[in-house]
Design an enzyme around this catalytic site. Structure first.
Site, PDB file in Angstrom:
ATOM      1  N   THR A  55      68.782 -95.078  27.628  1.00  0.00           N
ATOM      2  CA  THR A  55      68.741 -96.535  27.736  1.00  0.00           C
ATOM      3  C   THR A  55      70.164 -97.074  27.621  1.00  0.00           C
ATOM      4  O   THR A  55      70.996 -96.467  26.958  1.00  0.00           O
ATOM      5  CB  THR A  55      67.889 -97.092  26.580  1.00  0.00           C
ATOM      6  OG1 THR A  55      66.540 -96.734  26.813  1.00  0.00           O
ATOM      7  CG2 THR A  55      67.990 -98.606  26.462  1.00  0.00           C
ATOM      8  N   GLY A  57      57.811 -99.806  26.034  1.00  0.00           N
ATOM      9  CA  GLY A  57      58.617 -99.293  24.930  1.00  0.00           C
ATOM     10  C   GLY A  57      59.235-100.395  24.088  1.00  0.00           C
ATOM     11  O   GLY A  57      58.792-101.546  24.092  1.00  0.00           O
ATOM     12  N   THR A  64      86.934-126.511  -4.515  1.00  0.00           N
ATOM     13  CA  THR A  64      87.242-127.933  -4.679  1.00  0.00           C
ATOM     14  C   THR A  64      86.106-128.790  -4.134  1.00  0.00           C
ATOM     15  O   THR A  64      85.392-128.381  -3.217  1.00  0.00           O
ATOM     16  CB  THR A  64      88.530-128.310  -3.908  1.00  0.00           C
ATOM     17  OG1 THR A  64      88.379-127.842  -2.582  1.00  0.00           O
ATOM     18  CG2 THR A  64      89.756-127.706  -4.554  1.00  0.00           C
TER      19      THR A  64
END
Ligand SMILES: NC(=O)C[C@H](N)C(=O)O
Length: 500
Positions: free
Chosen positions: A244, A274, A296
């Site tokens: 793949t 799949g 701050t």
């Protein structure tokens, strides 16, 4: 008096820029020096480097989006018959080719992701997935409604209407994949015959006395041994390819896109789906803000609960988040019309992390700032295991909800001894179950990191470093890569060629 402060894109001088990154893969599996020839190894290296170079060049262009670059990279992989996608896809057990693709972005599109399956004529399945994602922004999805998973002939007709290239099925044919298909079927037949042989033997044994049985054991074991040698050879050296291919891209806007394409598994049952087109199994992209205390007091900050749960692609009540969506999609005109009275050319190269989000209601006691996280992953391997494990989303969710780096979560799933491997239980090493690998990119603030891990011999992969250097690896270590000994020989007659 309103305390609302309109969103202003940070100027390039005050905020560090996001360096775009890309990683591509061409599959994971039992790739070792004994299963791949040096010539074939070199061919993969050359191909991966060529595709990476072309994609990285596109990514370096001003305004390039992760979606376009990922599509470009995967289209090139699909066109190269080395890989199991587009041309060169593997065959089902009845000799057909059924292609799958998927695409997903961390933000910027309503659908976020699309999976396509059972394609037989679309030349570049990844282009169709991209089209479906983009059309999702239109009324009625541009004719495809607002679905996220599509399959079959109707979809291919839509593709045709949209001007996406269709080809005859012969286009996808390659002799090598066909030979693999035939070899696979023959091996199955051999296994079947071996089983029949065994059964016959057991029956015979029951009928004979001990002396006769001893003799039979000797004879039959010899013949079974012969068959077994071939069968093991197939399992180890002739691993059914899992090539793949995929890409994960981070663009300068901070959007991550993953794109994946496959023919599936050699000799799969026709109609089998799949992990590649299954959202959350083989692919995933996501984005969130993580609260971090600031030293701050800064006015106009997003409350903690909102910051921790808000996903940037979602419509947001906060004007700053809306602006961020547009910016991440490269929609600068839209951004400006919403947020800025005048357009300064300096914001055309935006960089904006960490993100100080604006809300009129935050009090100084709740001061915090939000760090943007964006991730995307793409997989290769035994898709059935990835589906069972919802592997891709699980990796991202582990990273998101337990605040561990994506690399760690990814290794927990696809690394050696990871969840994929453990889930195969006693089938590990006998079948292909549990085998696989994953690539990904994680953006934290303005810093992108490329990640990859696999639990098998190797994974074809190439990526850009932060300084722009281009790398390509197939095995695990560099040293193994640069000084390999004992490569397998070139094409061997008796096994019909390389496995890869
Ligand atoms: N080639 C692969 O990686 C196979 C794919 N993951 C599938 O099972 O369909």
């Amino acid at each position: 008096m309103s305390t609302f402060t309109p969103f202003t894109a940070p100027s390039p001088s005050s905020q560090p820029k996001i360096t775009p990154r890309i990683i591509i893969h061409g599959g994971a599996g039992n790739i070792t020096r004994t299963t791949i020839s040096k010539a074939r190894y070199d061919a993969y290296q050359a191909s991966l480097r060529r595709i990476l170079a072309s994609s990285a060049e596109l990514l370096s262009k001003p305004g390039a989006t992760a979606l376009d670059v990922a599509t470009h990279a995967v289209s090139m992989l699909e066109d190269d018959p080395l890989y199991n996608s587009g041309k060169g896809a593997v065959f089902t057990r009845t000799g057909t080719q059924e292609l799958e693709s998927s695409i997903m972005v961390s933000n910027g599109y309503v659908k976020r992701g699309v999976g396509c399956m059972l394609l037989q004529r679309v030349k570049n399945p990844i282009k169709l997935a991209r089209e479906l994602l983009i059309r999702g922004e239109e009324e009625n999805g541009g004719g495809a409604k607002d679905h996220c998973q599509y399959s079959g002939p109707y979809l291919e007709e839509l593709a045709k209407d949209w001007g996406i290239d269709l080809v005859d099925t012969e286009y996808f044919f390659t002799q090598r994949k066909w030979d693999e298909h035939i070899r696979g079927l023959k091996e199955e037949e051999k296994k079947k015959r071996k089983e029949e042989h065994k059964l016959k033997f057991q029956e015979e044994r029951r009928r004979k006395d001990l002396e006769l049985e001893k003799l039979t054991v000797l004879q039959v074991t010899n013949s079974i041994d012969h068959i077994q040698v071939n069968s093991n050879d197939w399992e180890k050296s002739h691993y059914i390819p899992l090539g793949t291919c995929g890409a994960v891209v981070l663009d300068s806007f901070g959007t991550v896109c993953c794109a994946t394409s496959t023919g599936g598994l050699t000799n799969k049952i026709p109609g089998r789906i799949g992990d590649t087109p299954t959202m959350g199994a083989g692919y995933w992209a996501e984005e969130w803000l993580e609260k971090t205390p600031t030293p701050t007091a800064t006015p106009n900050l997003i409350p903690q609960t909102q910051a921790q749960t808000q996903m940037l692609y979602q419509p947001s009540p906060s004007p700053s988040a809306l602006a961020l969506d547009k910016l991440s999609r490269g929609d600068l005109r839209g951004l400006m019309s919403h947020c800025l009275p005048t357009v300064s050319p300096s914001i055309l190269t935006p960089a904006y992390t960490p993100i100080p989000a604006s809300t009129p209601s935050a009090s100084p006691a709740e001061k915090s700032s939000s760090i943007r996280h964006a991730v995307g992953v793409s997989s290769s391997g035994n898709g059935d295991t990835f589906v069972r494990m919802a592997a891709a989303r699980t990796v991202v969710a582990e990273s998101r909800f337990s605040s561990i780096p994506l690399s760690e979560a990814l290794s927990n799933m696809t690394g050696p001894g990871g969840e994929l491997q453990r889930s195969a239980r006693d089938r590990w090493g006998h079948a292909h179950e549990g085998v696989g690998g994953m690539i990904g990119i994680e953006l934290v603030g303005n810093r992108g990191t490329v990640v990859c891990d696999y639990n098998c011999g190797g994974m074809f992969r190439a990526w850009t470093e932060e300084d722009g250097a281009q790398k390509c690896l197939i095995f695990r270590e560099d040293s193994y890569e640069s000084g390999p000994k004992e490569w397998r020989e070139e094409e061997r007659e008796e096994d019909g060629g390389d496995s890869w």
